[in-house]
Scaffold this motif. Structure first.
Motif, PDB file in Angstrom:
ATOM      1  N   LYS A  76       3.907   1.347  -1.010  1.00 61.56           N
ATOM      2  CA  LYS A  76       4.599   1.304  -2.310  1.00 61.56           C
ATOM      3  C   LYS A  76       3.759   1.997  -3.384  1.00 61.56           C
ATOM      4  O   LYS A  76       4.242   2.864  -4.110  1.00 61.56           O
ATOM      5  CB  LYS A  76       4.851  -0.160  -2.692  1.00 61.56           C
TER       6      LYS A  76
ATOM      7  N   LYS B 151       0.831  -1.218   0.000  1.00 56.74           N
ATOM      8  CA  LYS B 151       0.000   0.000   0.000  1.00 56.74           C
ATOM      9  C   LYS B 151       0.860   1.261   0.000  1.00 56.74           C
ATOM     10  O   LYS B 151       0.593   2.212  -0.739  1.00 56.74           O
ATOM     11  CB  LYS B 151      -0.957  -0.023   1.185  1.00 56.74           C
TER      12      LYS B 151
ATOM     13  N   GLY C 146       4.630  -6.188  14.582  1.00 57.01           N
ATOM     14  CA  GLY C 146       3.982  -5.545  15.733  1.00 57.01           C
ATOM     15  C   GLY C 146       4.921  -5.488  16.926  1.00 57.01           C
ATOM     16  O   GLY C 146       5.036  -4.454  17.596  1.00 57.01           O
TER      17      GLY C 146
ATOM     18  N   ALA D  71       1.295  -0.464  14.926  1.00 59.03           N
ATOM     19  CA  ALA D  71       1.016  -0.290  16.355  1.00 59.03           C
ATOM     20  C   ALA D  71       1.168   1.174  16.784  1.00 59.03           C
ATOM     21  O   ALA D  71       1.785   1.474  17.803  1.00 59.03           O
ATOM     22  CB  ALA D  71       1.925  -1.204  17.181  1.00 59.03           C
ATOM     23  N   GLY D  72       0.618   2.066  15.969  1.00 56.89           N
ATOM     24  CA  GLY D  72       0.641   3.488  16.305  1.00 56.89           C
ATOM     25  C   GLY D  72       1.995   4.143  16.128  1.00 56.89           C
ATOM     26  O   GLY D  72       2.194   5.280  16.570  1.00 56.89           O
TER      27      GLY D  72
ATOM     28  N   THR E 209       0.874   5.364   5.674  1.00 56.22           N
ATOM     29  CA  THR E 209      -0.362   4.681   5.292  1.00 56.22           C
ATOM     30  C   THR E 209      -0.823   3.862   6.484  1.00 56.22           C
ATOM     31  O   THR E 209      -0.019   3.385   7.289  1.00 56.22           O
ATOM     32  CB  THR E 209      -0.216   3.796   4.038  1.00 56.22           C
TER      33      THR E 209
END
Ligand SMILES: Cc1cc2nc3c(=O)[nH]c(=O)nc-3n(C[C@H](O)[C@H](O)[C@H](O)COP(=O)(O)O)c2cc1C
Length: 162
Positions: free
Chosen positions: A16, A14, A49, A83-84, A109
């Motif tokens: 990319k 995404k 994550g 994770a933010g 993104t």
């Protein structure tokens, strides 16, 4: 070429896609970052994550840019939100090279509605100067094209001012 470098990491494509579109619109150089970690599949997802939450970083594989990072008019960094936070691959890059970057912009993104804009401030901690422009894009969302165009407008303004 516009003396703009688009440098990004993307696990599932995404970021990319977003960065390819931005690089094409700006006639910019496009470079992808990788590390040597297996990040595909469920285990890879988990690893991403964990890396992100613990802020652990792994060495990047070699990458090349046409000029020294400090010589670009603008370096646009693209990363997914994990994770933010920014991806640990981008964090590795920022730790090693962030201080060379005086003129940066960010494209993050994300998968959720929340824009995760605090990621911009986290990335600013590693760079020589704070960002000049930023965008948070969610693939497939109604606002995707609008915010991408708005980012390009901001970038063009920055480039024309200098
Ligand atoms: C480990 C992991 C953690 C993620 N955490 C978040 C998050 O905190 N917030 C969010 O909006 N999206 C989160 N996402 C979704 C990605 O940010 C989103 O799908 C992104 O566009 C993927 O970019 P890519 O295809 O370039 O890898 C997470 C994805 C992964 C793999």
């Amino acid at each position: 070429m516009s003396n703009v470098l688009c440098l990004y990491y993307s696990r599932s494509g995404k970021t990319k896609k977003a960065m390819e579109e931005i690089a094409q619109a700006l006639d910019a150089e496009l470079v992808e970052l990788h590390d040597d970690v297996e990040r595909s599949g469920w285990l890879g997802w988990l690893r991403c994550g964990m890396d992100s939450m613990r802020k652990t970083t792994q060495p990047l594989t070699a990458f090349e840019t046409e000029m020294r990072l400090q010589d670009y008019k603008l370096v646009i960094l693209g990363t997914p939100v994990w994770a933010g936070r920014c991806s640990s691959v981008m964090r590795t890059f920022l730790k090693a090279h962030g201080r060379k970057l005086e003129r940066v912009a960010y494209v993050v993104t994300r998968g959720s509605d929340g824009k995760n804009e605090d990621v911009y401030d986290q990335m600013d901690l590693y760079t020589a100067r704070p960002r000049l422009a930023a965008a948070s894009l969610r693939s497939g969302s109604v606002g995707y094209t609008f915010w991408q165009e708005e980012f390009l407008r901001q970038v063009r303004e920055v480039l024309s001012a200098n």
